[in-house]
Design an enzyme around this catalytic site. Structure first.
Site, PDB file in Angstrom:
ATOM      1  N   THR A 177      -4.873 -16.907  -1.584  1.00 10.86           N
ATOM      2  CA  THR A 177      -5.651 -17.343  -2.851  1.00 10.86           C
ATOM      3  C   THR A 177      -6.546 -15.953  -3.630  1.00 10.86           C
ATOM      4  O   THR A 177      -7.804 -15.856  -2.488  1.00 10.86           O
ATOM      5  CB  THR A 177      -6.613 -18.635  -3.591  1.00 10.86           C
ATOM      6  OG1 THR A 177      -5.975 -19.669  -2.885  1.00 10.86           O
ATOM      7  CG2 THR A 177      -7.032 -18.393  -4.696  1.00 10.86           C
ATOM      8  N   GLU A 178      -6.481 -15.810  -4.817  1.00 16.11           N
ATOM      9  CA  GLU A 178      -6.708 -14.477  -4.820  1.00 16.11           C
ATOM     10  C   GLU A 178      -7.031 -12.936  -4.115  1.00 16.11           C
ATOM     11  O   GLU A 178      -7.948 -11.905  -3.828  1.00 16.11           O
ATOM     12  CB  GLU A 178      -8.799 -14.603  -5.595  1.00 16.11           C
ATOM     13  CG  GLU A 178      -8.531 -15.816  -6.541  1.00 16.11           C
ATOM     14  CD  GLU A 178      -7.734 -15.724  -7.620  1.00 16.11           C
ATOM     15  OE1 GLU A 178      -7.619 -14.406  -8.016  1.00 16.11           O
ATOM     16  OE2 GLU A 178      -8.012 -15.995  -8.751  1.00 16.11           O
ATOM     17  N   LEU A 179      -5.558 -13.456  -3.457  1.00 16.62           N
ATOM     18  CA  LEU A 179      -5.327 -11.721  -2.551  1.00 16.62           C
ATOM     19  C   LEU A 179      -6.879 -12.047  -1.606  1.00 16.62           C
ATOM     20  O   LEU A 179      -7.329 -10.820  -0.394  1.00 16.62           O
ATOM     21  CB  LEU A 179      -5.927 -10.436  -3.387  1.00 16.62           C
ATOM     22  CG  LEU A 179      -4.817  -9.953  -2.900  1.00 16.62           C
ATOM     23  CD1 LEU A 179      -3.154 -10.693  -2.782  1.00 16.62           C
ATOM     24  CD2 LEU A 179      -4.260  -8.701  -3.058  1.00 16.62           C
TER      25      LEU A 179
END
Lengths: 425, 431
Positions: B145-147
């Site tokens: 998630t979100e890198l």
């Protein structure tokens, strides 16, 4: 002279209110009219609806008058003995200098309204003076923003001036009191023939903080409109009301009021944090809006109260009834409360109350528990004791309600009429 | 030969309806179906459908030379199934070309890896299986998630058998090295980490339409010249961005579609670059550097850390309250009530805490741009009311374990209510 004609400079009627000031004005006007007093009620109001917030849906408008900035309207009260005059102004109850500046910035209304709050107060005074004609026996004004207007119009009409102090700047802001507001208040107190205080607490404060002659001061406590609660209850679907008591099983401790410095919301949260150490199932509800709301939401999260404190924002009529229905206990933590009408409303709905000692309303309630606002340890202890004892809860509610029932607007309005007679005589 | 990894992230959260204190215990619909349907249809029309067509044209035009990657969360997949089936069908057509690699992640775009290892793995498995089911191929690459990456994420990704992991090429992570290297991760065996080249990525994702930018307007040829400046020994250039960049963040009128359609051809003209998917790069390239990532790194905000989601007390309290319910949710699922788990997971979507951020400056503006709320405090109140309602509905199954304790972020939930309590409560009638 048979009838007293009063020019009253006041604030919006319910439901468009942001606190107790409008409620008190409405109650007083109702009580006075029962006492045969004729009132012309002057209210600041934005002249153009696109500006938003300050509309008055209560008033069915039938504009007359030559000046478009003066609206004569039927104010929707029970009889035709008085009328409301709307003066185009950006003033609102409890408006702060900063809020006013922000509003101006957002709407870009400079040139129409005063450049700052004080300019607007003076502009309002000029507008009221210019647009008010007629025969009155007395001018009666509520709280500082209307004082310059009241002074001007009472001088123009050559009639006595009665000022009604619901709160002073030192109540609202403590040591951060705005000097310019204090100055306006002082000007009013100097010019007034009589000053009605909503409590002994307030009278004392005016004497301590402002030079004001003691023989000008009169005390008239506020009352609660007894039939208000039932009137709105009828709007509620029966099923909704029935389920209200069961949807949340935990006891609810209620804070209902503006979330501002004056109301001491942080003490409520600190007491909550203390209570849940022993009673983790108690729910705390902070109902109301105000400049400290964001900070209180963050504070509750910091205190680990995320699951224990709920915030509802500003509540309107039916929602207020619902929250009282669900509450087990009402707590008022005010740092300095000249009166504080909400506990009376709570008691009228059978909700027991705990009050801070720094409140005017505690003078008229003998069957309540009081604590110093700063003593959150004691407050927490009292909360737990009341919640644990059905007996205590029942007694506090019923005895407190009996106290509250003795205060009616009709009776309090008689006291106000007495003040009118003093100055007219 | 330097690989260009063009990767798009496709996600929509299930936004909550306005859920007041008075709805608690009464209203069991948490999500704003009308708004969610309207938004996903709008995004499908403005972005998903035209972009998918554009990528199909690129695949036809360039044949095997054009490759790209995508992650599509379970939440947006469900929304497309319900409200935009034409968009879902067009993603499937892309999958059929074999030129697009679908990258796995947490099914619900959650921060589970921070709070609960079991749930993190469960969401990754669920997403991997769903992508295989929908698109017909088992994902070999992973993005959190979100890198967000750190040493835990790299280990789990490796353990779950992924060949490639995508991450942010943040300065404080890369240091003196180049984000264009292919990295190994400390403590892992096979995993290769591919980092985002944020300057080049943000030239497209953020600066493309900014008339105040010295390079505006950006043409495909100019962007190709930027690429040429990347050192010769670069192994891969990670161009990672939200799919909604095209058509939503950058409107069609800015020329973003024309740019994206022309860019691959312009980039490949010199013969130095080829487009590859993350797993292709992992297969082709040996790792030349090793990353140690003690602190989580993300692609969000100036800080490139977790402050976008857990930066203030409200966000942390909301996160903890939600994960405090996890055991009860699991217990309910085990007891044959799986609907609670799905609702809980929709609440675990990181967007909900992102809306509660109180950052000022330009990052604050980005947060506000995406938020359905007027203020972060409103977002918090709304979310906490929903969490409270969920806790109540779980109460019959949670009584045995009594997890109603704030601050518990994981399986370590207090086992008893304080014995001093004499006030009646839902859990009051202890056996």
């Amino acid at each position: 002279m048979s009838t007293t004609n009063v020019l009253m400079l006041g604030w919006e009627f319910p439901p468009h209110i942001s606190g107790g000031l409008g409620t008190a004005c409405a109650g007083l006007v109702g009580g006075l009219s029962e006492n045969g007093v004729d009132i012309t009620f002057v209210i600041p109001r934005l002249g153009d609806e696109t500006a938003g917030d300050a509309d008055t849906a209560t008033a069915s408008e039938s504009a007359v008058g030559q000046n478009e900035r003066v609206h004569l309207v039927d104010c929707g009260l029970t009889d035709d003995e008085h009328e409301a005059v709307h003066i185009d102004s950006a003033l609102m109850p409890y408006l702060s200098e900063i809020e006013y500046a922000r509003w101006m910035e957002r709407t870009g209304r400079s040139g129409v309204y005063g450049d700052d709050l004080f300019a607007e107060v003076e502009r309002y005074a000029a507008a009221v003076e210019k647009n008010t004609q007629g025969t009155y026996h007395v001018v009666h004004a509520h709280d500082w923003m209307t004082f310059p207007a009241a002074i001007a119009v009472s001088q123009k009409l050559g009639v006595p001036l009665v000022l009604h102090v619901h709160s002073c700047e030192y109540d609202r802001a403590g040591s951060a009191a705005n000097e310019r507001i204090v100055e306006v208040e002082q000007r009013g107190l100097d010019a007034a023939d009589r000053v009605i205080c909503v409590s002994r607490y307030t009278a004392q404060r005016l004497r301590d903080r402002y030079p004001v002659k003691a023989d000008k001061l009169r005390i008239v406590h506020n009352a609660v409109a007894q039939n208000d609660a039932r009137a709105v209850e009828a709007d509620e679907p029966a099923a909704e009301a029935a389920s209200a008591g069961t949807r949340i099983d935990e006891p609810i401790v209620l804070y209902l009021g503006r979330v501002t410095f004056q109301k001491g919301p942080e003490y409520f949260l600190e007491a909550a944090a203390r209570v849940i150490r022993d009673e983790p199932h108690v729910k705390f509800v902070m109902a109301g809006g105000g400049d400290l709301l964001p900070a209180m939401i963050e504070r509750a999260a910091e205190l680990g109260l995320a699951r224990h404190v709920h915030f509802t924002g500003f509540l309107r009529g039916p929602e207020v009834d619902r929250i009282y229905d669900e509450a087990s206990l009402y707590v008022m933590t005010s740092v300095s409360e000249p009166f504080g009408i909400a506990p009376l409303e709570a008691l009228a709905r059978d909700v027991p109350v705990i009050l801070s000692k720094q409140t005017g309303v505690s003078e008229v309630l003998s069957n309540v528990i009081t604590v110093d606002f700063w003593d959150t340890e004691s407050l927490a202890a009292r909360i737990v004791e009341v919640l644990r004892s059905d007996e205590l809860r029942t007694r506090l509610a019923s005895d407190g309600r009996a106290d509250a029932a003795r205060l009616t607007w009709q009776r309090q309005a008689e006291l106000v009429s007495d003040v009118y007679e003093e100055v007219i005589a | 030969m330097t690989s260009i990894v063009l990767y798009f992230h496709v996600h929509q959260p299930f936004r909550l309806r306005r859920y007041s204190f008075f709805d608690i215990g009464r209203e069991d619909e948490y999500f704003d179906d009308a708004a969610n349907a309207w938004i996903v249809r709008r995004v499908a029309e403005r972005c998903y459908l035209p972009m998918n067509d554009l990528l199909l044209r690129l695949i036809q035009r360039h044949g095997a030379q054009f490759r790209c990657a995508m992650s599509v969360t379970s939440t947006v997949l469900e929304q497309m199934e319900r409200w935009a089936p034409d968009a879902l069908a067009s993603f499937k057509r892309l999958a059929e070309t074999g030129a697009v690699e679908f990258v796995s992640e947490t099914s619900h775009h959650s921060l589970a890896f921070l709070a609960n290892g079991r749930e993190f793995r469960a969401q990754v498995r669920a997403q991997t299986e769903r992508l295989e089911r929908v698109f017909g191929k088992r994902p070999r690459s992973f993005r959190n998630t979100e890198l967000v990456i750190d040493d835990r994420v790299t280990r789990v990704a490796d353990e779950l058998g992924f060949a490639a992991l995508l991450g942010e090429g943040a300065d404080h992570l890369v240091g003196w090295r180049s984000p264009t290297s292919v990295f190994a991760a400390a403590g892992t065996e096979k995993l290769k980490v591919l980092l985002r080249s944020y300057e080049l990525s943000d030239d497209i994702a953020f600066r493309f339409s900014n008339r105040g930018w010295s390079e505006w307007p950006l043409s495909a040829e100019k962007f190709a010249r930027f690429l040429e400046k990347v050192p010769e020994d670069a192994q891969q250039i990670g161009l990672f961005m939200d799919y909604e960049t095209a058509g939503e963040h950058q409107w069609e009128e800015t020329g973003i579609f024309d740019f994206l359609e022309a860019m691959p051809g312009a980039a490949m003209a010199s013969g130095r670059f080829a487009f590859h998917t993350p797993s292709e790069v992992a297969d082709r390239e040996a790792a030349t550097e090793t990353l140690e990532i003690p602190h989580p790194v993300s692609w969000a905000d100036a800080e490139r850390d977790l402050s976008a989601w857990l930066g203030n007390s409200m966000q942390r309290a909301a996160h903890e309250a939600l994960y405090g319910l996890y055991d009860a949710v699991r217990a309910a699922a085990d007891a044959g009530r799986p609907e609670f788990l799905e609702r809980w997971r929709k609440l675990s979507t990181s967007d909900h805490v992102y809306y509660m951020a109180t950052k000022g400056s330009s990052d604050g503006e980005v947060h506000a741009h995406f938020s359905p709320y007027d203020s972060p405090h409103e977002a918090y109140i709304n979310f906490m009311n929903v969490v409270d309602d969920l806790a109540r509905r779980l109460a019959p199954t949670k009584r045995a374990r009594s997890p109603d304790v704030p601050g518990s972020t994981s399986a370590t939930v207090a086992t008893d209510t304080p014995s001093t309590s004499k006030i009646q409560s839902p859990e009051g009638e202890e056996s």
